[in-house]
Design an enzyme around this catalytic site. Structure first.
Site, PDB file in Angstrom:
ATOM      1  CE  LYS A   1     -77.266 -34.233   6.823  1.00 52.55           C
ATOM      2  NZ  LYS A   1     -78.272 -33.301   6.344  1.00 52.55           N
TER       3      LYS A   1
HETATM    4  C1  LIG Z   1     -79.618 -32.944   6.076  1.00 55.96           C
HETATM    5  C2  LIG Z   1     -80.173 -32.632   4.749  1.00 55.96           C
HETATM    6  C3  LIG Z   1     -81.008 -31.537   4.523  1.00 55.96           C
HETATM    7  C4  LIG Z   1     -81.536 -30.679   5.640  1.00 55.96           C
HETATM    8  O1  LIG Z   1     -80.570 -30.117   6.447  1.00 55.96           O
HETATM    9  P1  LIG Z   1     -80.953 -29.660   7.939  1.00 55.96           P
HETATM   10  O2  LIG Z   1     -79.727 -28.948   8.381  1.00 55.96           O
HETATM   11  O3  LIG Z   1     -81.223 -30.900   8.711  1.00 55.96           O
HETATM   12  O4  LIG Z   1     -82.134 -28.773   7.844  1.00 55.96           O
HETATM   13  C5  LIG Z   1     -81.407 -31.270   3.229  1.00 55.96           C
HETATM   14  N1  LIG Z   1     -81.033 -32.064   2.193  1.00 55.96           N
HETATM   15  C6  LIG Z   1     -80.254 -33.141   2.382  1.00 55.96           C
HETATM   16  C7  LIG Z   1     -79.865 -33.960   1.199  1.00 55.96           C
HETATM   17  C8  LIG Z   1     -79.811 -33.469   3.659  1.00 55.96           C
HETATM   18  O5  LIG Z   1     -79.069 -34.569   3.849  1.00 55.96           O
END
Ligand SMILES: *Cc1c(COP(=O)(O)O)cnc(C)c1O
Length: 395
Positions: free
Chosen positions: A195
């Site tokens: 991310k």
């Molecule tokens: C990565 C992601 C999540 C979940 O996040 P985590 O930190 O992996 O629990 C939820 N929604 C979207 C759109 C994502 O890309």
């Protein structure tokens, strides 16, 4: 023409390139080591510092750190009161966690379709999905581009509903000059390694409303009305559990990493945009490849660089293109299988035909490598590989 690596030819790259990757430097590592030598490993000062920094970056009044983006979505569902029988509209084109968070609270995710050009939640489809049980929508800033919050807010306010944002892709992006984090009643962020910034695992809920922030703080700490540092500073020993919560706390070890990462985010977003522009330009001459539409008046976080294949012009399907790219050393990926097509949701009565735009896009999309520390040469390898593979499979 050179032989594809998937057919035994020489790959464009000897060393593979993943579609996303964290960027950690020695300053990050030193900051984490300092916390490890300190008194507070969790629930300490670094958590509050990170929260303040996220408020500074997003313009949100309150930020509540949690230990994943999924926990942030769960906290959002809980604090806006989703419970048994409530419906929450979510886009079909997202990671499963967006819909799962509704299920954690006993609610029903209602899958709406996306705009085929942006893959963002389509307000027309949202309108079609409204029912007397609808309580909220969760918009997803797919690939890093803000969803159409103004239109969604209009639909919500005339129906007494709440707009929430899954901004796991879009930390630092803007819509009409307004920052992601302030575009919905509550916003969820993720700090997973691929991310925009990372804390290993981690997440954040942002909101301008004190009541939501207070409820989210309780929710991350077993539903207890004080955290340990608050108790210590007030000389109190007692606490009361007033709500059913979880242990969703982020550690100080992670928080300090998050604070360090945030300082670099503006530069990283600039680099991501530079690489995206390079791709868009390079693929202009390739009619088999279509880049997603960029919303005017918005700035893009480019968490993902996604292209659509024009399958009419190709002799193979998307999976074969993906296989061939991977054989060339390009870690291409697919984001996402529409959530209603996962087995769990199919077993609950969903299936093909529900969201035709998302389903059609799924057959066409490929995510190409994009992360801030990629070199220009890496990006050129991606372009060369795409030209090589498409050239071989052109009809
Ligand atoms: C990565 C992601 C999540 C979940 O996040 P985590 O930190 O992996 O629990 C939820 N929604 C979207 C759109 C994502 O890309």
């Amino acid at each position: 023409m050179s032989v594809l690596a998937v057919d035994g030819g020489r790959p464009v790259r000897a060393v593979g390139l993943n579609y996303g990757r964290q960027s950690i430097d020695e300053h990050d590592i030193a900051a984490v080591a300092d916390v490890l030598r300190s008194d507070w490993l969790t629930t300490g000062p670094k958590v509050a510092e990170f929260e303040e920094k996220v408020c500074g970056l997003t313009g949100a009044r309150y930020a509540v750190a949690v230990n994943s983006g999924t926990a942030a979505l769960h906290a959002m569902m809980h604090t806006c009161g989703i419970s048994d029988g409530d419906e929450v509209i979510v886009p079909a084109m997202t990671f499963a966690a967006t819909a799962n968070a509704v299920r954690y609270c006993g609610g029903t995710p209602v899958f709406a379709d996306v705009d085929p050009n942006t893959l963002l939640l389509d307000p027309n489809s949202v309108n079609e999905r409204l029912s007397p049980r609808t309580k909220a929508f969760i918009a997803v800033d797919y690939a890093g581009q803000p969803a159409p919050y103004d239109t969604l807010e209009n639909i919500a306010s005339s129906n007494g509903l709440t707009v929430l944002a899954d901004a796991c892709h879009s930390l630092g992006a803007t819509l009409a000059g307004r920052l992601v984090g302030t575009l919905a009643k509550m916003t969820a962020f993720s700090f997973h390694p691929v991310k925009p910034i990372t804390t290993g695992e981690g997440g954040m809920v942002c909101t301008d409303e004190l009541a939501y922030a207070t409820a989210a703080r309780r929710f991350r700490n077993h539903g207890i009305d004080f955290d340990q540092r608050e108790r210590d500073s007030k000389g109190l020993w007692s606490y009361e559990m007033v709500d059913l919560g979880y242990n969703y706390r982020l550690t100080d070890i992670q928080s300090v990493l998050g604070s360090r990462q945030l300082e670099k985010l503006p530069l990283w977003i600039k680099r991501r945009n530079q690489l995206a522009d390079f791709y868009v330009n390079a693929f202009k001459e390739l009619p088999e490849i279509e880049s997603l539409f960029r919303v005017p008046n918005s700035s893009h976080g480019f968490h993902l660089f996604v292209v659509k294949l024009d399958l009419e012009r190709l002799s193979v399907n998307r999976d074969q293109v993906l296989r061939a790219l991977r054989a060339e050393g390009i870690g291409a990926n697919v984001h996402y299988l529409p959530v209603h097509l996962h087995r769990y949701y199919r077993d609950r009565g969903h299936g093909p035909g529900l969201c035709p735009n998302a389903e059609r896009a799924y057959e066409q999309i490929i995510t190409l490598p994009l992360f801030p520390t990629m070199s220009d040469e890496d990006a050129q390898d991606v372009v060369d590989s795409v030209y090589k593979v498409i050239g071989a499979y052109r009809r």
